[in-house]
Design a protein around this motif. Structure first.
Motif, PDB file in Angstrom:
ATOM      1  N   ARG A   1       0.820  -1.202   0.000  1.00 48.84           N
ATOM      2  CA  ARG A   1       0.000   0.000   0.000  1.00 48.84           C
ATOM      3  C   ARG A   1       0.858   1.257   0.000  1.00 48.84           C
ATOM      4  O   ARG A   1       2.016   1.239   0.419  1.00 48.84           O
ATOM      5  CB  ARG A   1      -0.908   0.011   1.238  1.00 48.84           C
ATOM      6  CG  ARG A   1      -1.923  -1.109   1.246  1.00 48.84           C
ATOM      7  CD  ARG A   1      -2.552  -1.285   2.618  1.00 48.84           C
ATOM      8  NE  ARG A   1      -3.704  -2.192   2.546  1.00 48.84           N
ATOM      9  CZ  ARG A   1      -3.625  -3.516   2.531  1.00 48.84           C
ATOM     10  NH1 ARG A   1      -2.431  -4.098   2.634  1.00 48.84           N
ATOM     11  NH2 ARG A   1      -4.697  -4.256   2.447  1.00 48.84           N
TER      12      ARG A   1
ATOM     13  N   ALA B   1      -0.086   6.417   2.943  1.00 42.78           N
ATOM     14  CA  ALA B   1      -1.262   6.982   3.613  1.00 42.78           C
ATOM     15  C   ALA B   1      -2.372   5.941   3.794  1.00 42.78           C
ATOM     16  O   ALA B   1      -3.513   6.305   4.041  1.00 42.78           O
ATOM     17  CB  ALA B   1      -1.788   8.174   2.818  1.00 42.78           C
ATOM     18  N   ASN B   2      -2.031   4.681   3.707  1.00 44.92           N
ATOM     19  CA  ASN B   2      -3.030   3.608   3.819  1.00 44.92           C
ATOM     20  C   ASN B   2      -2.412   2.476   4.626  1.00 44.92           C
ATOM     21  O   ASN B   2      -1.492   1.804   4.164  1.00 44.92           O
ATOM     22  CB  ASN B   2      -3.432   3.124   2.423  1.00 44.92           C
ATOM     23  CG  ASN B   2      -4.446   1.996   2.458  1.00 44.92           C
ATOM     24  OD1 ASN B   2      -4.856   1.543   3.525  1.00 44.92           O
ATOM     25  ND2 ASN B   2      -4.845   1.539   1.287  1.00 44.92           N
TER      26      ASN B   2
ATOM     27  N   ALA C   1      -9.776   3.870   2.992  1.00 45.14           N
ATOM     28  CA  ALA C   1      -8.776   4.866   2.598  1.00 45.14           C
ATOM     29  C   ALA C   1      -9.363   5.837   1.577  1.00 45.14           C
ATOM     30  O   ALA C   1     -10.321   5.501   0.863  1.00 45.14           O
ATOM     31  CB  ALA C   1      -7.552   4.165   2.016  1.00 45.14           C
TER      32      ALA C   1
ATOM     33  N   ARG D   1      -6.427   9.887  -3.325  1.00 52.31           N
ATOM     34  CA  ARG D   1      -5.047  10.243  -2.989  1.00 52.31           C
ATOM     35  C   ARG D   1      -4.060   9.205  -3.530  1.00 52.31           C
ATOM     36  O   ARG D   1      -4.148   8.016  -3.205  1.00 52.31           O
ATOM     37  CB  ARG D   1      -4.891  10.349  -1.474  1.00 52.31           C
ATOM     38  CG  ARG D   1      -5.583  11.552  -0.883  1.00 52.31           C
ATOM     39  CD  ARG D   1      -5.394  11.621   0.619  1.00 52.31           C
ATOM     40  NE  ARG D   1      -4.002  11.572   1.027  1.00 52.31           N
ATOM     41  CZ  ARG D   1      -3.570  11.701   2.286  1.00 52.31           C
ATOM     42  NH1 ARG D   1      -4.463  11.883   3.253  1.00 52.31           N
ATOM     43  NH2 ARG D   1      -2.293  11.633   2.570  1.00 52.31           N
TER      44      ARG D   1
ATOM     45  N   ASP E   1      -1.120   8.619  -2.629  1.00 55.78           N
ATOM     46  CA  ASP E   1      -0.327   7.991  -1.579  1.00 55.78           C
ATOM     47  C   ASP E   1      -1.141   7.017  -0.729  1.00 55.78           C
ATOM     48  O   ASP E   1      -0.629   6.446   0.231  1.00 55.78           O
ATOM     49  CB  ASP E   1       0.320   9.048  -0.678  1.00 55.78           C
ATOM     50  CG  ASP E   1      -0.698   9.972  -0.012  1.00 55.78           C
ATOM     51  OD1 ASP E   1      -1.892   9.908  -0.365  1.00 55.78           O
ATOM     52  OD2 ASP E   1      -0.287  10.766   0.856  1.00 55.78           O
ATOM     53  N   ALA E   2      -2.438   6.814  -1.074  1.00 62.15           N
ATOM     54  CA  ALA E   2      -3.281   5.892  -0.316  1.00 62.15           C
ATOM     55  C   ALA E   2      -3.622   4.629  -1.100  1.00 62.15           C
ATOM     56  O   ALA E   2      -4.008   3.625  -0.508  1.00 62.15           O
ATOM     57  CB  ALA E   2      -4.579   6.588   0.108  1.00 62.15           C
TER      58      ALA E   2
END
Length: 886
Positions: free
Chosen positions: A542, A545-546, A552, A556, A558-559
């Motif tokens: 992942r 950010a997840n 999530a 995003r 980053d997720a």
């Protein structure tokens, strides 16, 4: 059923529970179907001239198991030897004939089950069972199981494809010989309701698709993701850490206690090192509403293997230093949902001459509809499965506008496809499946209500449910998509066939490289004295950010998932650990401080695994009987935590203290005839309800599984924490108030249900095993259900106990999940192995092998498991010779 609770009105008295409802219809049944079936049954009773004729109708689908049959497609003669339990051992000269014969035999015993399974995995149940089965079809079509299975077929090795095609030939050879009424009694009843149905030919895709059902029911932490988000929204962030506690590594050691990843590969001799995780949670009232409705939609999909936190397994293996013979012994008992017939079917598959062209000499448990053996042993190795439970699913909250979604500040068109679902006694349903880059939008299932107004759905409340989703998400604003590794095609079927033929640990390890989903702990032992362990499955990597713990933000970068996965060679494995013991019971696989790749945070809490390890180490030397006794251990870890507090409660003397007195000298074993266990579990259910029902919404109420063991154990030392207080009263309740009220209510309940004499209470009389057919056995028509369902077995054990006969505290005490089979394999003498199935090998109601193993299972007994040809012939009760047709 709980009777009216006793106690002071000022106390936080557990409210009365309604009578436990009949299991919800797993596959559903439309109103018209119920009416027509009722009429049909009456007609049958009137028209059938006597019991003899009725018995002929019932016996008509029973298979021929002795003598000789000609079978189209065979290249040479095949022999099927069945033992006294009807378990078939198949002998052939080629892989083609062996697989063809297995398909033929599976169709003999369980074709209706196979047919229902392929309808379920194709999202076509409503064709047979009407609008009540539509919930399952909607989810399956949205996820596209059948399409993924079709793509997987093109990826398989030629040998695997050949085995699948030969198996299908065998099934179709059997179908060609028989009319629907000669295949199953269920087809006769469906025909009487007006269903003009002839089963389609079997295909290789039908077999592969069932692997998706395995992966779905054992998919990991999807429920926990939703639960954390809804808990935070309803009772606050602090409650999340209290109700979803971290795994207690110090109290319950993981499977692998050594090693680390070195240069991309797991090295069991390496030093430990650490990692860090972030845990962002997307917010917004619309997202919370959408998640709540998605939870309801998912809950409405009937289970295929089972359902709930009771799903899991036990497996352990010990080397020769721990056994009386000096050879390894392996034990396994997977915990799955109860059904009739049971999930597993037993078989032996034997090439008369084992060679590279015909490599199988294997026996064990498999699935009807799938060639080969899933769990068992061959002449060289034995293996067992438990659910690893890796986090292979993520829910993403999406920002939807029309037919586009937001990602990285841009609007991107949704991918659209249309599915048409045929519905018995109603017009077809058109379903538009929309997907983001993360996966299909589950929240779009609400749109059904807008496109199927003429379909009779109200019988099962589906319209109200889907309307609720529409109100939450609609086509604008928040949507919820699902990412799941099993939606990417991978050749898991290759792994099963290769595992059947593996002869040592290296071949075992390589065979499992392609085992993508569901991720499993697989234990190993061989005749050379080695034991081992391999974690399997495709696990996503992942974005930062997840963390996988909560839904999530899909917009995003980053997720979302990175597109890479944890390398197979980096997954934990062991070979001949110094301890000589490897035990898995769904506990944490490895401490994350020594293992950077993220597998999951939602492990089983480890009560079963710790108990198993303690029992294994307590025995000076183990044999097959000792391993079987451990499988039946019914020690209650939650009772160990709670009983000391219950014994301190001041109760009125006499009537109300009778139950408490039972606990004073209780050994904490939940035997079927235990009065103390009956009282304790009645109290436990009341404690859960009284402590949490006033603050948690219904979807989050406790089911009494291992997580709730931990939650309550952590609360007990804190007598005045807010969870004990009933927020709906004007007084502040504490722990002892709740415990006292629960004990009083439990006493009254058991008096009403069993006896005023506490010594006469029986846990098994509360905790019964009822086996239900997943189709007509859930029809809601008593006379039809009695044809197919069986019940009344008193069960020992309980939830999150080694003898894991799980029950759901929200519904009652009836067994919901259970050891679906038990096996113990000594590697020095394979003919001394023992096994038992939850039900018999037959799927035909009233057949002698329909539930013949269930009586033994309930008593904790097992059957001898013959393997060598000499032993199989000695145990043989029926011999069927299959000959090539002209």
């Amino acid at each position: 059923m709980h009777e009216q609770d006793a106690g002071d009105s000022a106390q936080k008295t557990p409210p009365s529970h309604p009578a436990p409802a009949r299991l919800p219809a797993r596959l559903g049944w439309s109103r018209s179907g119920r009416w027509l079936t009722g009429i049909a049954v009456v007609l049958v009773i009137v028209l059938v001239a006597g019991a003899t004729t009725a018995w002929v109708v019932v016996r008509k689908p029973w298979p021929q198991t002795s003598g000789e049959l000609q079978v189209a497609g065979l290249d040479g003669p095949v022999q099927v030897v069945r033992d006294g339990a009807g378990v078939p051992h198949i002998y052939a000269d080629s892989m083609h004939d062996l697989m063809l014969a297995q398909g033929f035999v599976h169709a003999q015993d369980r074709f209706f089950e196979m047919d229902v399974r392929r309808h379920a995995t194709a999202g076509r149940l409503a064709e047979l069972f009407g609008a009540g089965a539509l919930e399952s079809d909607l989810v399956v079509r949205t996820l596209g199981w059948r399409e993924v299975a079709s793509r997987e077929l093109t990826m398989l090795q030629p040998a695997t494809r050949g085995a699948l095609d030969a198996y299908a030939e065998g099934v179709n050879a059997y179908l060609k010989q028989r009319s629907p009424s000669e295949l199953a009694l269920e087809y006769s009843l469906l025909g009487l309701t007006g269903v003009a149905y002839t089963p389609e030919r079997w295909s290789a895709v039908d077999s592969i698709a069932w692997l998706k059902a395995m992966a779905w029911d054992l998919r990991g932490n999807l429920d926990e993701e939703i639960g954390r988000a809804l808990t935070a929204a309803t009772v606050g962030d602090k409650a999340v850490s209290e109700l979803y506690p971290d795994y207690p590594y110090a109290e319950h050691p993981p499977v692998v206690e050594q090693g680390a990843v070195v240069r991309g590969k797991f090295d069991q001799g390496a030093d430990a090192h650490g990692r860090a995780l972030s845990r962002p949670v997307p917010g917004g009232a619309g997202a919370v509403q959408a998640l709540a409705q998605v939870a309801e939609v998912l809950d409405g999909m009937g289970p295929l293997l089972g359902k709930g936190d009771g799903l899991g397994s036990n497996a352990w293996v010990v080397d020769g230093s721990h056994t009386t013979t000096g050879a390894p012994i392996l034990a396994n008992d997977p915990h799955l949902g109860t059904s009739l017939p049971g999930v597993w079917t037993q078989v032996g598959l034997h090439c008369r001459t084992v060679s590279s062209a015909c490599p199988l000499d294997v026996s064990g448990f498999g699935f009807s509809g799938v060639p080969g053996v899933v769990i068992g042993h061959n002449a060289h190795i034995a293996w067992g499965f438990t659910n690893l439970g890796p986090d292979v699913t993520d829910l993403f909250v999406e920002r939807i506008s029309g037919n586009s979604y937001e990602y990285d500040g841009r609007r991107i068109p949704l991918t659209l496809r249309t599915e048409t679902i045929e519905v018995r006694d109603a017009d077809p349903v058109e379903l538009t499946v929309r997907s983001t880059g993360n996966g299909p939008l589950l929240s779009d299932l609400s749109r059904l209500a807008q496109t199927s107004s003429e379909v009779e759905l109200s019988a099962d409340g589906l319209v109200d449910q889907v309307d609720g989703v529409a109100a939450a998400s609609g086509t604008e604003g928040a949507g919820v998509s699902l990412a799941w590794t099993a939606l990417e095609p991978r050749p898991t079927a290759d792994a099963l066939l290769a595992l059947n033929a593996a002869e040592d640990f290296d071949e075992f390890h390589e065979a499992l490289r392609d085992f993508a989903a569901p991720g499993q702990n697989i234990l190993y032992a061989d005749t050379e004295g080695h034991i081992g362990y391999q974690a399997t499955g495709v696990v996503p990597v992942r974005g930062p950010a997840n963390d996988g713990r909560t839904p999530a933000p899909g917009w995003r970068p980053d997720a979302v998932w990175t597109g890479t996965t944890v390398p197979y060679d980096a997954l934990p494995r062991l070979l001949d650990p110094d301890s000589g013991i490897i035990a898995t019971a769904n506990q944490a696989v490895i401490d994350p401080r020594r293992y950077p790749p993220f597998l999951t945070d939602d492990w089983d809490q480890g009560y079963r695994s710790t108990r198993i390890n303690d029992l294994l180490r307590a025995e000076e030397k183990l044999d097959v009987a000792a391993m079987s006794r451990i499988q039946l251990d019914s020690f209650s870890a939650v009772a160990q935590a709670l009983v000391p507090y219950l014994l301190e409660i001041d109760l009125p003397g006499g009537y109300y203290s009778d139950g408490q007195k039972l606990l004073a000298d209780w050994d904490l074993q939940q035997d079927a005839d235990s009065a103390a266990a009956a009282y304790f579990n009645a109290v436990w259910r009341e404690v859960l309800d009284a402590t949490f029902s006033d603050e948690l919404p219904e979807v989050l109420e406790p089911d009494g599984s291992d997580r709730w063991f931990r939650v309550v154990a952590d609360l007990l030392p804190r007598a005045h924490t807010g969870w004990w207080d009933d927020v709906e009263t004007d007084v502040v309740e504490d722990r002892d108030t709740i415990l006292r009220a629960a004990m009083i209510a439990a006493r009254d309940q058991l008096t009403a249900r069993q006896s005023p004499n506490a010594e006469e209470w029986r846990w098994g009389a509360l905790h019964e095993l009822e086996l239900r057919s997943q189709t007509l056995g859930e029809s809601g028509i008593g006379i039809v259900e009695r044809l197919f369902n069986r019940g009344g077995w008193e069960a020992a054990g309980g939830s999150s106990i080694v003898n894991a006969t799980g029950w759901d505290a929200r519904d009652g005490f009836e067994v919901r999940t259970a050891p679906s089979m038990r096996m113990v394999v000594p590697l020095d003498d394979l003919d001394a192995a023992r096994w038992i199935n939850l039900t018999g090998v037959s799927g035909h109601a009233f057949h002698p092998h329909y539930t013949d193993q269930t009586d033994l299972w309930a008593r904790g007994e097992t059957l001898p498991w013959a393997f060598t040809q000499e032993a199989v012939e000695k145990a043989g009760a029926d011999v069927l010779d299959l000959q090539p047709s002209d």
